[in-house]
Scaffold this active site. Structure first.
Site, PDB file in Angstrom:
ATOM      1  N   GLY A   1       0.902  -1.224  -0.084  1.00 50.23           N
ATOM      2  CA  GLY A   1      -0.099  -0.080  -0.146  1.00 50.23           C
ATOM      3  C   GLY A   1       0.822   1.455   0.182  1.00 50.23           C
ATOM      4  O   GLY A   1       0.407   2.226  -0.662  1.00 50.23           O
ATOM      5  N   THR A   2       2.046   1.234   0.599  1.00 49.36           N
ATOM      6  CA  THR A   2       2.942   2.219   0.602  1.00 49.36           C
ATOM      7  C   THR A   2       3.153   2.810  -0.877  1.00 49.36           C
ATOM      8  O   THR A   2       3.241   3.927  -0.917  1.00 49.36           O
ATOM      9  CB  THR A   2       4.153   1.982   1.744  1.00 49.36           C
ATOM     10  OG1 THR A   2       3.433   1.752   2.935  1.00 49.36           O
ATOM     11  CG2 THR A   2       4.826   3.111   1.858  1.00 49.36           C
TER      12      THR A   2
ATOM     13  N   ASN B   1      -7.190   4.352   9.631  1.00 47.03           N
ATOM     14  CA  ASN B   1      -6.597   2.862  10.160  1.00 47.03           C
ATOM     15  C   ASN B   1      -6.544   3.083  11.846  1.00 47.03           C
ATOM     16  O   ASN B   1      -6.301   2.078  12.315  1.00 47.03           O
ATOM     17  CB  ASN B   1      -5.345   2.757   9.658  1.00 47.03           C
ATOM     18  CG  ASN B   1      -4.182   3.901   9.509  1.00 47.03           C
ATOM     19  OD1 ASN B   1      -4.645   4.990   9.249  1.00 47.03           O
ATOM     20  ND2 ASN B   1      -3.104   3.725  10.131  1.00 47.03           N
TER      21      ASN B   1
ATOM     22  N   GLN C   1      -7.706   0.325   4.201  1.00 43.97           N
ATOM     23  CA  GLN C   1      -8.617  -0.238   5.113  1.00 43.97           C
ATOM     24  C   GLN C   1     -10.012  -0.518   5.015  1.00 43.97           C
ATOM     25  O   GLN C   1     -10.667  -0.902   5.650  1.00 43.97           O
ATOM     26  CB  GLN C   1      -8.229   0.686   6.551  1.00 43.97           C
ATOM     27  CG  GLN C   1      -6.825   0.822   7.216  1.00 43.97           C
ATOM     28  CD  GLN C   1      -6.509  -0.456   7.913  1.00 43.97           C
ATOM     29  OE1 GLN C   1      -7.156  -1.535   7.980  1.00 43.97           O
ATOM     30  NE2 GLN C   1      -5.243  -0.811   8.363  1.00 43.97           N
TER      31      GLN C   1
ATOM     32  N   SER D   1      -4.134  -3.008  -0.532  1.00 44.10           N
ATOM     33  CA  SER D   1      -2.899  -3.804  -0.151  1.00 44.10           C
ATOM     34  C   SER D   1      -3.291  -5.032   0.488  1.00 44.10           C
ATOM     35  O   SER D   1      -4.430  -5.192   1.060  1.00 44.10           O
ATOM     36  CB  SER D   1      -2.451  -2.954   1.313  1.00 44.10           C
ATOM     37  OG  SER D   1      -1.148  -3.891   1.772  1.00 44.10           O
ATOM     38  N   GLY D   2      -2.257  -5.994   0.045  1.00 47.69           N
ATOM     39  CA  GLY D   2      -2.928  -7.633   0.348  1.00 47.69           C
ATOM     40  C   GLY D   2      -2.933  -8.121   1.555  1.00 47.69           C
ATOM     41  O   GLY D   2      -3.901  -8.720   1.872  1.00 47.69           O
ATOM     42  N   HIS D   3      -1.945  -7.436   2.405  1.00 45.63           N
ATOM     43  CA  HIS D   3      -1.856  -8.032   3.944  1.00 45.63           C
ATOM     44  C   HIS D   3      -2.860  -7.926   4.656  1.00 45.63           C
ATOM     45  O   HIS D   3      -2.927  -8.394   5.875  1.00 45.63           O
ATOM     46  CB  HIS D   3      -0.319  -8.000   4.366  1.00 45.63           C
ATOM     47  CG  HIS D   3      -0.358  -6.618   4.871  1.00 45.63           C
ATOM     48  ND1 HIS D   3       0.028  -6.373   6.218  1.00 45.63           N
ATOM     49  CD2 HIS D   3       0.108  -5.452   4.173  1.00 45.63           C
ATOM     50  CE1 HIS D   3       0.318  -5.001   6.504  1.00 45.63           C
ATOM     51  NE2 HIS D   3       0.427  -4.571   5.052  1.00 45.63           N
TER      52      HIS D   3
ATOM     53  N   THR E   1       9.921  -8.170 -12.986  1.00 41.65           N
ATOM     54  CA  THR E   1       9.243  -9.575 -13.140  1.00 41.65           C
ATOM     55  C   THR E   1       8.254  -9.650 -12.251  1.00 41.65           C
ATOM     56  O   THR E   1       8.378  -9.399 -10.934  1.00 41.65           O
ATOM     57  CB  THR E   1      10.202 -10.883 -13.097  1.00 41.65           C
ATOM     58  OG1 THR E   1      11.235 -10.531 -13.928  1.00 41.65           O
ATOM     59  CG2 THR E   1       9.517 -12.092 -13.202  1.00 41.65           C
TER      60      THR E   1
ATOM     61  N   CYS F   1       2.413   1.055  12.672  1.00 41.96           N
ATOM     62  CA  CYS F   1       3.664   2.057  11.836  1.00 41.96           C
ATOM     63  C   CYS F   1       4.379   2.916  12.903  1.00 41.96           C
ATOM     64  O   CYS F   1       5.438   3.278  12.635  1.00 41.96           O
ATOM     65  CB  CYS F   1       3.311   2.326  10.660  1.00 41.96           C
ATOM     66  SG  CYS F   1       2.505   1.232   9.557  1.00 41.96           S
TER      67      CYS F   1
HETATM   68  N1  PLP Z   1      -2.642   3.315   4.377  1.00 36.76           N
HETATM   69  C1  PLP Z   1      -2.966   2.733   5.299  1.00 36.76           C
HETATM   70  C2  PLP Z   1      -4.479   3.305   5.767  1.00 36.76           C
HETATM   71  C3  PLP Z   1      -2.802   1.779   6.158  1.00 36.76           C
HETATM   72  O1  PLP Z   1      -3.372   1.319   7.235  1.00 36.76           O
HETATM   73  C4  PLP Z   1      -1.587   1.218   5.824  1.00 36.76           C
HETATM   74  C5  PLP Z   1      -0.856   0.035   6.653  1.00 36.76           C
HETATM   75  O2  PLP Z   1      -1.162  -0.214   7.723  1.00 36.76           O
HETATM   76  C6  PLP Z   1      -0.594   1.521   4.730  1.00 36.76           C
HETATM   77  C7  PLP Z   1      -1.546   2.563   3.832  1.00 36.76           C
HETATM   78  C8  PLP Z   1       0.509   0.852   4.060  1.00 36.76           C
HETATM   79  O3  PLP Z   1       0.146  -0.228   3.455  1.00 36.76           O
HETATM   80  P1  PLP Z   1       1.264  -1.487   3.469  1.00 36.76           P
HETATM   81  O4  PLP Z   1       1.753  -1.983   4.847  1.00 36.76           O
HETATM   82  O5  PLP Z   1       0.758  -2.480   2.489  1.00 36.76           O
HETATM   83  O6  PLP Z   1       2.596  -0.637   2.842  1.00 36.76           O
END
Ligand code: PLP
Length: 380
Positions: free
Chosen positions: A71-72, A151, A181, A201-203, A239, A325
């Site tokens: 996601g970042t 989040n 989220q 984001s996948g995780h 790739t 984070c």
């Molecule tokens: N944006 C939001 C709202 C998030 O909660 C997060 C991760 O906690 C991210 C972005 C970043 O995603 P990633 O951990 O996949 O880089």
């Protein structure tokens, strides 16, 4: 010790179906999608199918899905792309003070390059206002970046209404939303939101870490992020991580199939937690608005959250003191919401997943009660 995982906004356990899909991609379908032999064409076909599954869950065309590593990366790419595309129109960006650092940091970097950024502040409930957005909008605004679900609080932001406002004002600004989220937690599509760029984001949905996607509206002249062999329509070379993509697609397929059931379940858990926790634990303050059902922010004013998180962890209960984070830094979200300092210092974020039960919440209530007793006994 029994593990009670209540930190799904930080990350989620990988679904067995997603892990199986990744294993098969790694051990059987391991060809490079760019190779001409049969293993390559099989991998290319699988990639096409997997992109279609992610697009189906997001509600867009497969050509609008660009795989990223997280996601970042999607947030960074969206912001630099919008700034680049708008460079002849202006250097003003609007975002919110409660975005994830994946949005705030690239905005700060642009400020150092001469952009001016307006950070919309939330009210006490964690929502930004359309009136503030309207006031901030300028003829030289090139981007509005507003997250869908916060989040740390679960507050749902008025992204679709922001799109309508931009249209009504005939603004040329692009609209980006960080939907990390919100994806497969709330029903939406890029079209229903009216967004040009959407990060997922996948995780956060049962896929492994290391995979995400950026939706780029068809017709937008996109800026390449990584130049090289021309993968991802020439916009993000390298790739393709076929195993992570296979797992992401499996999680998307299951998430979409189960969306209604999961939403009902999470709503029930959220309602139960909002009713039982304040009743069970004296002094507990509910901070989250009753928005996204999977995130519940609460506070034990006077009980430092990091100590409480560790105490709960010793009992096998995983919660967060805010965004994972932050690693212990004061939360910019709770500060922007103007919460009193004792409330901010005692913040705990509980985030639910499909496998949580009401019994998990009962055990949390009991453990939170013992946090207060334990910390009082220890003189805090
Ligand atoms: N944006 C939001 C709202 C998030 O909660 C997060 C991760 O906690 C991210 C972005 C970043 O995603 P990633 O951990 O996949 O880089």
């Amino acid at each position: 010790m029994n593990t009670i995982y209540l930190d799904h906004a930080a990350t989620t356990p990988v679904l067995p179906e997603a892990a199986q899909a990744a294993l098969e991609a790694m051990t059987q379908g391991y060809g490079n999608p760019s190779s001409l032999h049969f293993l390559g064409t099989q991998a290319a076909k699988a990639l096409t199918d997997h992109r279609a599954q992610v697009a189906d869950a997001l509600g867009c065309a497969p050509e609008e899905v660009f795989f990223t590593s997280c996601g970042t990366e999607g947030d960074n790419w969206a912001i630099s792309m919008a700034a680049h595309l708008g460079r002849h129109k202006g250097k003003h960006i609007i975002t919110t003070a409660i975005e994830h650092s994946a949005v705030l940091e690239p905005c700060k970097a642009l400020e150092q390059q001469g952009y001016s950024v307006t950070y919309l502040r939330p009210d006490r409930s964690g929502h930004v206002s359309l009136t503030d957005l309207e006031e901030a909008l300028r003829p030289d605004t090139v981007l509005v970046s507003m997250m869908l679900v916060n989040n740390e609080t679960g507050a749902v932001q008025p992204v679709a209404q922001a799109a309508q406002l931009l249209k009504a004002k005939q603004s040329a600004a692009l609209l980006h939303t960080d939907a990390v989220q919100g994806f497969l937690k709330l029903p939406f599509t890029p079209k229903t939101l009216g967004a040009d760029l959407v990060t997922i984001s996948g995780h956060k949905i049962g896929a492994p870490k290391g995979i995400g996607a950026l939706y780029i509206r068809k017709g937008l002249r996109a800026l390449p992020l990584i130049r090289g062999g021309g993968q991802e329509q020439g916009l993000r070379s390298g790739t393709e991580p076929t195993a992570q993509i296979a797992a992401f697609a499996a999680a998307c397929r299951l998430g979409k199939e189960e969306l209604t059931r999961h939403m009902d379940h999470l709503k029930q858990l959220s309602a139960y937690a909002r009713e039982t926790l304040p009743a069970a634990v004296q002094g507990l303050v509910l901070v989250s608005p009753d928005d996204a059902p999977h995130i519940c922010a609460l506070s034990l004013p006077g009980y430092p959250s990091q100590v409480a998180v560790r105490y709960l962890s010793d009992q096998g209960i995983c919660v967060s003191s805010g965004s994972a984070c932050h690693r212990g830094k004061a939360s910019h979200v709770y500060t922007a919401m103007n919460l009193p300092k004792p409330t901010r210092d005692g913040m705990l974020r509980i985030s639910f997943g499909p496998s949580n039960t009401k019994e998990d919440i009962d055990q949390l209530a009991q453990a939170l009660r013992s946090v207060t007793e334990h910390l009082v006994a220890a003189g805090r």
